[in-house]
Scaffold this motif. Structure first.
Motif, PDB file in Angstrom:
ATOM      1  N   LEU A  41      67.888  18.728  -2.354  1.00 27.75           N
ATOM      2  CA  LEU A  41      68.845  19.317  -1.417  1.00 27.75           C
ATOM      3  C   LEU A  41      69.632  18.230  -0.681  1.00 27.75           C
ATOM      4  O   LEU A  41      70.843  18.363  -0.484  1.00 27.75           O
ATOM      5  N   MET A  92      73.503  18.876  -1.464  1.00 31.38           N
ATOM      6  CA  MET A  92      74.073  19.736  -0.422  1.00 31.38           C
ATOM      7  C   MET A  92      75.481  19.293  -0.039  1.00 31.38           C
ATOM      8  O   MET A  92      75.778  18.105   0.036  1.00 31.38           O
ATOM      9  N   LEU A 147      75.127  26.352   5.528  1.00 33.40           N
ATOM     10  CA  LEU A 147      74.095  26.356   4.488  1.00 33.40           C
ATOM     11  C   LEU A 147      72.698  26.295   5.106  1.00 33.40           C
ATOM     12  O   LEU A 147      71.776  26.967   4.645  1.00 33.40           O
ATOM     13  N   GLY A 148      72.548  25.465   6.142  1.00 31.74           N
ATOM     14  CA  GLY A 148      71.253  25.365   6.800  1.00 31.74           C
ATOM     15  C   GLY A 148      70.860  26.658   7.489  1.00 31.74           C
ATOM     16  O   GLY A 148      69.688  27.056   7.455  1.00 31.74           O
ATOM     17  N   TYR A 165      71.853  29.688   6.633  1.00 33.32           N
ATOM     18  CA  TYR A 165      71.489  30.627   5.566  1.00 33.32           C
ATOM     19  C   TYR A 165      70.095  30.315   5.034  1.00 33.32           C
ATOM     20  O   TYR A 165      69.262  31.217   4.877  1.00 33.32           O
ATOM     21  N   GLY A 166      69.817  29.043   4.746  1.00 33.93           N
ATOM     22  CA  GLY A 166      68.523  28.652   4.217  1.00 33.93           C
ATOM     23  C   GLY A 166      67.384  28.945   5.177  1.00 33.93           C
ATOM     24  O   GLY A 166      66.281  29.344   4.766  1.00 33.93           O
ATOM     25  N   PRO A 219      63.682  28.470  -0.329  1.00 40.56           N
ATOM     26  CA  PRO A 219      64.929  28.300   0.438  1.00 40.56           C
ATOM     27  C   PRO A 219      65.929  27.361  -0.220  1.00 40.56           C
ATOM     28  O   PRO A 219      67.133  27.641  -0.222  1.00 40.56           O
ATOM     29  N   ILE A 273      69.656  28.243  -1.292  1.00 37.36           N
ATOM     30  CA  ILE A 273      70.759  27.498  -0.670  1.00 37.36           C
ATOM     31  C   ILE A 273      71.716  26.980  -1.731  1.00 37.36           C
ATOM     32  O   ILE A 273      72.947  27.087  -1.590  1.00 37.36           O
ATOM     33  N   TYR A 316      73.643  29.861  -3.189  1.00 33.35           N
ATOM     34  CA  TYR A 316      74.606  30.322  -2.171  1.00 33.35           C
ATOM     35  C   TYR A 316      75.778  29.349  -2.070  1.00 33.35           C
ATOM     36  O   TYR A 316      76.944  29.770  -2.005  1.00 33.35           O
ATOM     37  N   GLN A 317      75.488  28.065  -2.068  1.00 32.04           N
ATOM     38  CA  GLN A 317      76.539  27.053  -1.996  1.00 32.04           C
ATOM     39  C   GLN A 317      77.467  27.155  -3.195  1.00 32.04           C
ATOM     40  O   GLN A 317      78.696  27.109  -3.046  1.00 32.04           O
ATOM     41  N   SER A 367      69.602  37.749   4.578  1.00 30.68           N
ATOM     42  CA  SER A 367      70.081  36.387   4.816  1.00 30.68           C
ATOM     43  C   SER A 367      71.599  36.304   4.702  1.00 30.68           C
ATOM     44  O   SER A 367      72.253  35.635   5.520  1.00 30.68           O
ATOM     45  N   THR A 376      74.066  35.732   7.987  1.00 26.91           N
ATOM     46  CA  THR A 376      74.915  34.540   7.935  1.00 26.91           C
ATOM     47  C   THR A 376      76.385  34.908   8.028  1.00 26.91           C
ATOM     48  O   THR A 376      77.148  34.281   8.774  1.00 26.91           O
TER      49      THR A 376
END
Length: 206
Positions: free
Chosen positions: A51, A55, A63-64, A66-67, A109, A113, A116-117, A173, A177
Motif C-alpha cells: 500500500l 497508494m 483512500l485512508g 475509505y480503508g 482493507p 483500498i 477503490y483507488q 464503506s 465515504t
C-alpha cells in the motif's frame, strides 16, 4: 449483593478465565515457534508495504478514510462471529484479540483500498469489482485458510454468510465515504463563496 451484580461478576470471572485459556493455547500452539504465527505476521506486514508503494498519496485522506471504514466494519463482523463461536481462527498473531489482525487490519482493507483507488481513478463500476473481490475472499481465500487449518467454522455459518458480510461492508464503506466527501466539497464551495465577499468588505474600508 444484588442478583445483577452477582451475575455480572460471574461473567467477568469467566471472561478472565477464558482469556487465560486462550493465552495458554496460543503459547502452546500459536506462538513464535510456529509457521502459522509468522504467516500471520507476513499477512499483516506485506499488504501495508504494498500500500505504501501503490497508494495515490494525493488522495491519501479519501483512500485512508475509505480503508478505515472497511477495517472497522469488517472487524465488527469478524469479532461478532468469533465471540459468538460461529467461526474461529485457530492460530493468531496476537492472543488477546479474538479475530485475525492480519486479515482485519491489513490484507482485507488494503485489497479494497487498491480496488477503490483503481475504480475511482479509471471511472469503473466500484460495486462490480468489489463484488468480484468479495467472491474471491469468501469462496477462494477462506476455503484455502480452512484447508490449512487457519480458519474454522463452528456452527451454522458458512462461506455464503461471509460473502454477505463483505457485501454489507463494501456498501457501507462506499456510502459513508461518499457522504463525507460530498460534505467536504460543499464546505469548500461555501468557503470559496464567503472568501471573496470578505475581501470585498475589507477593500471598502481601506
Amino acid at each position: 449483593m444484588s442478583a445483577q451484580t452477582e451475575a455480572l461478576n460471574k461473567l467477568i470471572k469467566e471472561q478472565r478465565e477464558g482469556a487465560k485459556q486462550w493465552l495458554h493455547y496460543w503459547q502452546e500452539f500459536s506462538a513464535f515457534d510456529t509457521w502459522q504465527f509468522w504467516f500471520h505476521v507476513i499477512m499483516f506486514v506485506t499488504p501495508l508495504i504494498i500500500l505504501l508503494c501503490a497508494m495515490d498519496w494525493k488522495r491519501a485522506f479519501q483512500l485512508g478514510f475509505y480503508g478505515f471504514n472497511v477495517h472497522v466494519w469488517f472487524t465488527y463482523f469478524d469479532d461478532f462471529g468469533t465471540t459468538q463461536a460461529l467461526w474461529t481462527y485457530p492460530y493468531k498473531m496476537i492472543p488477546f484479540i479474538s479475530h485475525s489482525v492480519g486479515l482485519d487490519a491489513s490484507l482485507v482493507p488494503v485489497l479494497f483500498i487498491l480496488v477503490y483507488q483503481w475504480t475511482t481513478k479509471h471511472n469503473k463500476n466500484y460495486y462490480i469489482y468489489t463484488l468480484l473481490l468479495s467472491l474471491f475472499l469468501s469462496f477462494i481465500l477462506k476455503p484455502i485458510f480452512v484447508m490449512h487449518h487457519l480458519f474454522k467454522f463452528n456452527s451454522w455459518a458458512n462461506y455464503f454468510h461471509l460473502f454477505l458480510t463483505y457485501i454489507i461492508v463494501i456498501v457501507l464503506s462506499k456510502v459513508i465515504t461518499d457522504f463525507f466527501m460530498f460534505m467536504q466539497k460543499k464546505a469548500q464551495e461555501i468557503a470559496n463563496q464567503v472568501e471573496p465577499a470578505k475581501k470585498g468588505r475589507r477593500s471598502k474600508f481601506r
